[in-house]
Scaffold this motif. Sequence first.
Motif, short mmCIF file in Angstrom:
data_model
loop_
_atom_site.label_atom_id
_atom_site.label_comp_id
_atom_site.label_asym_id
_atom_site.label_seq_id
_atom_site.Cartn_x
_atom_site.Cartn_y
_atom_site.Cartn_z
N VAL A 7 0.87 -1.07 0.12
CA VAL A 7 -0.11 -0.09 0.12
C VAL A 7 0.91 1.35 0.00
O VAL A 7 0.67 2.28 -0.57
N ALA A 8 1.88 1.25 0.73
CA ALA A 8 2.85 2.38 0.90
C ALA A 8 3.38 2.56 -0.38
O ALA A 8 3.65 4.04 -0.82
N TYR A 28 3.55 6.47 -2.50
CA TYR A 28 4.54 7.04 -2.52
C TYR A 28 5.24 7.40 -3.99
O TYR A 28 5.57 8.53 -4.27
N THR A 29 5.01 6.46 -4.90
CA THR A 29 5.36 6.68 -6.14
C THR A 29 4.37 7.12 -7.08
O THR A 29 4.81 7.89 -8.25
N SER A 33 -3.27 6.40 -6.83
CA SER A 33 -3.27 5.66 -5.64
C SER A 33 -4.58 6.26 -5.05
O SER A 33 -5.41 5.37 -4.78
N LEU A 34 -4.73 7.55 -5.02
CA LEU A 34 -5.68 8.12 -4.58
C LEU A 34 -6.94 7.75 -5.01
O LEU A 34 -8.00 7.88 -4.47
N ILE A 35 -7.03 7.79 -6.38
CA ILE A 35 -8.16 7.44 -7.19
C ILE A 35 -8.38 6.19 -7.10
O ILE A 35 -9.88 5.83 -7.01
N GLY A 36 -7.83 5.35 -6.79
CA GLY A 36 -8.08 3.71 -6.56
C GLY A 36 -8.80 3.94 -5.04
O GLY A 36 -9.54 3.10 -4.75
#
Length: 99
Positions: free
Chosen positions: A27-28, A32-33, A38-41
């Motif tokens: 998850v992390a 980070y990358t 990731s926020l959309i997911g």
Amino acid sequence: MLPDRPRPLKLSIVFPLFFCLCTVFLVAVPLYTDPLNSLIGIGIALSGLPVYFLLVRSPDTRRPRWLRAAVAGVSRHIQLLCRAVVTELDPDDSRPKSQ
């Protein structure tokens, strides 16, 4: 839930800790990358919370009759599709509980 129920598999604490570390890593690192995707997911995953609270968490008496019938029908069809049946290890709720 049932502390006296026989367990088919017993693990040391190392395996759950290793699993937790791996999931935190999985998850992390994407956060980070590639934070935007990731926020959309995460937003897509969180969009299921209203459905959960409406269909699962709320009591039957607060749901409209048509919604209760629809949830019961969908649940029954999914159980038939997945061949979900009560097994001998499932607790029987009809028996009085001993103290």
